[in-house]
Design an enzyme around this catalytic site. Structure first.
Site, PDB file in Angstrom:
ATOM      1  N   PHE A 141       0.786  -1.033   0.152  1.00 25.10           N
ATOM      2  CA  PHE A 141      -0.029  -0.191  -0.202  1.00 25.10           C
ATOM      3  C   PHE A 141       0.888   1.193  -0.006  1.00 25.10           C
ATOM      4  CE2 PHE A 141      -2.277   3.619   1.534  1.00 25.10           C
ATOM      5  CZ  PHE A 141      -3.481   3.430   0.807  1.00 25.10           C
ATOM      6  N   ASP A 226       9.414   2.995   2.252  1.00 23.72           N
ATOM      7  CA  ASP A 226       8.155   3.779   2.310  1.00 23.72           C
ATOM      8  C   ASP A 226       7.698   3.569   3.900  1.00 23.72           C
ATOM      9  OD1 ASP A 226       5.579   4.684   2.969  1.00 23.72           O
ATOM     10  OD2 ASP A 226       4.572   4.005   0.945  1.00 23.72           O
ATOM     11  N   LYS A 255       2.350  11.197   7.338  1.00 26.78           N
ATOM     12  CA  LYS A 255       1.625  10.634   8.619  1.00 26.78           C
ATOM     13  C   LYS A 255       1.864  11.507   9.965  1.00 26.78           C
ATOM     14  CE  LYS A 255      -1.263   6.921   6.802  1.00 26.78           C
ATOM     15  NZ  LYS A 255      -0.795   5.964   5.664  1.00 26.78           N
TER      16      LYS A 255
HETATM   17  C1  PLP Z   1      -0.776   5.875   4.329  1.00 28.13           C
HETATM   18  C2  PLP Z   1       0.144   5.370   3.595  1.00 28.13           C
HETATM   19  C3  PLP Z   1       0.428   5.934   2.084  1.00 28.13           C
HETATM   20  C4  PLP Z   1      -0.378   7.215   1.764  1.00 28.13           C
HETATM   21  O1  PLP Z   1      -0.374   8.357   2.578  1.00 28.13           O
HETATM   22  P1  PLP Z   1      -1.720   9.419   2.278  1.00 28.13           P
HETATM   23  O2  PLP Z   1      -1.222  10.391   3.206  1.00 28.13           O
HETATM   24  O3  PLP Z   1      -2.882   8.662   2.695  1.00 28.13           O
HETATM   25  O4  PLP Z   1      -1.626   9.883   0.749  1.00 28.13           O
HETATM   26  C5  PLP Z   1       1.589   5.765   1.570  1.00 28.13           C
HETATM   27  N1  PLP Z   1       2.252   4.417   1.959  1.00 28.13           N
HETATM   28  C6  PLP Z   1       1.987   3.752   3.211  1.00 28.13           C
HETATM   29  C7  PLP Z   1       2.716   2.931   3.837  1.00 28.13           C
HETATM   30  C8  PLP Z   1       1.022   4.405   3.947  1.00 28.13           C
HETATM   31  O5  PLP Z   1       0.573   3.841   5.186  1.00 28.13           O
END
Ligand code: PLP
Length: 401
Positions: A141, A226, A255
């Site tokens: 994700f 990520d 985040k």
């Molecule tokens: C939440 C998340 C995203 C996307 O972040 P948004 O601020 O919702 O666009 C990308 N990668 C990971 C691992 C995430 O948990």
């Protein structure tokens, strides 16, 4: 209809149904607790998917935001502002890296990482124009933009949103042989979550991340971690990669970087890698704005002391010990995770993840299900041990039936 039902009906009548929230309407929040429009209190064991690592209404973060609100909030990057240099310098230092490219949301930062890797591939590695490939993991994700969903393996995220962006190769997560075989001369990057959050808090087998690091180094490929959800204290370290002694070429952050106050994301890497950009080639109106920088600077200062990481490690050990006791009793099939972060696979006979989440809500605990019968637990790192134990007691009660 109750106040709650009225609010939900009204929201449903006037918004796109791209979410299926639990039937709770939050009005206020403080620390690890939220209060709904009818005055009921709930323990937040999701923490905005780690966006709220420091809890709701954190005094230091609110004060930093308020002070900046009175000074200057937005300049666009057409002009310099006096919080920008500090933010970039201190975020780079926290990451042990050199250079920062700020954006707003996580998906934008991932898009930035993709563009950086491609440009680095053409200009530094010497990949023929248009041929750059990025390897990603199955069940990833990384966000919701059209390019990012192009390399998702989740049919819900992809279906009806094509045509898809080419240039990505998907390999099974945790399988080094598959990764080695997928690499070619044109591979510019491996983009992965060091722990897959949305997939159910999947921790890769020991040695996998160091293996990815060794392979990418050997093949002159960028390793992009990520850490949008796993980073900034959640796992008991500043970065989840640290548990395996791995330093990637690039961190993608979001985040918690915005302290639960404003969206702040960034790509952090070396001068050599981020140096590929020239003015006009990439940007964002709000990226690196003064308010975002002020809040993020406070987040970075809080992380510098290590106290939140330590809290996550200590409370996390307790959380995993308690959840571990539930495995094998018939109700819980598996528990995974690190620090204050757990994916709990409930025996399907007890209900779907959604049904379990609703039962927990009735007991004053808010969690979120993910695929099938998995619930994930990620309370704010500021949660007290007493509150955590109370939350665990509610989970045990629901699983007892
Ligand atoms: C939440 C998340 C995203 C996307 O972040 P948004 O601020 O919702 O666009 C990308 N990668 C990971 C691992 C995430 O948990």
């Amino acid at each position: 209809m109750s106040i709650t039902e009225t609010a939900i009906a009204s929201a449903e009548a006037h918004s796109a149904h791209n979410y299926h929230p639990l039937p709770v309407v939050v009005a206020t929040a403080d620390g690890a607790w939220m209060t709904d429009v009818e005055g009921r209190r709930y323990l937040d064991m999701l923490a905005g998917y780690s966006a709220l690592n420091f809890g709701h209404g954190n005094r230091r973060l609110i004060d930093a935001a308020k002070a900046q609100l009175e000074r200057v909030t937005l300049t666009s990057r057409a002009f310099h502002h006096d919080r920008f240099a500090d933010f970039c310098t201190q975020l780079a230092a926290l990451c042990g890296m050199e250079s920062v490219l700020p954006m707003n949301t996580g998906a934008e930062a991932v898009e930035t990482a993709v563009k950086t890797a491609r440009k680095w591939g053409y200009r530094v590695k010497g990949v023929p124009d248009g041929m750059a490939k990025i390897i990603v993991a199955a069940n990833n994700f990384h966000g919701r933009t059209t390019t990012i969903i192009s390399f998702s393996t989740d049919p819900e995220a992809r279906e009806d949103f094509g045509p898809y962006t080419p240039g990505f190769e998907i390999v099974p997560y945790g399988d080094l042989t598959a990764l080695r075989e997928a690499m070619t001369e044109n591979t510019v990057a491996v983009l992965m979550e060091p722990i897959q959050g949305e997939a159910g808090v999947l921790v890769p087998p020991p040695g996998y991340l160091p293996g990815v690091r060794a392979l990418t180094r050997e093949r002159n490929v960028l390793f992009i971690a990520d850490e949008i959800q796993s980073g900034l204290g959640r796992t008991g370290r500043t970065f989840a990669c640290e548990h395996e002694g791995v330093v990637p070429d690039m961190y993608v952050l979001g985040k918690a970087l915005g302290g639960g106050v404003v969206p702040v994301s960034a790509v952090v890497s070396s001068q050599k890698v981020l140096g590929v950009f020239r003015p006009g080639e990439h940007g964002s109106t709000f990226g690196g704005n003064p308010l975002a920088c002020a809040v993020a600077l406070e987040v970075i200062a809080m992380l510098r002391t290590g106290e939140f990481q330590q809290r996550a490690a200590e409370l996390g050990e307790h959380l995993h010990q308690e959840l571990g006791l539930l495995v094998g009793g018939g109700a819980v099939e598996e528990v995974r995770g690190r620090g204050l972060w757990a994916g709990v696979d409930i025996a399907p006979a007890l209900g779907t993840g959604r049904e379990i989440s609703e039962k927990l809500m009735d007991r004053g605990v808010l969690v979120k299900d993910t695929h099938g019968s998995t619930i994930r637990i990620a309370p704010p790192l500021v949660i007290s041990k007493e509150d955590l134990d109370w939350g665990l007691e509610q989970i045990r009660a629901v699983l007892r039936g």
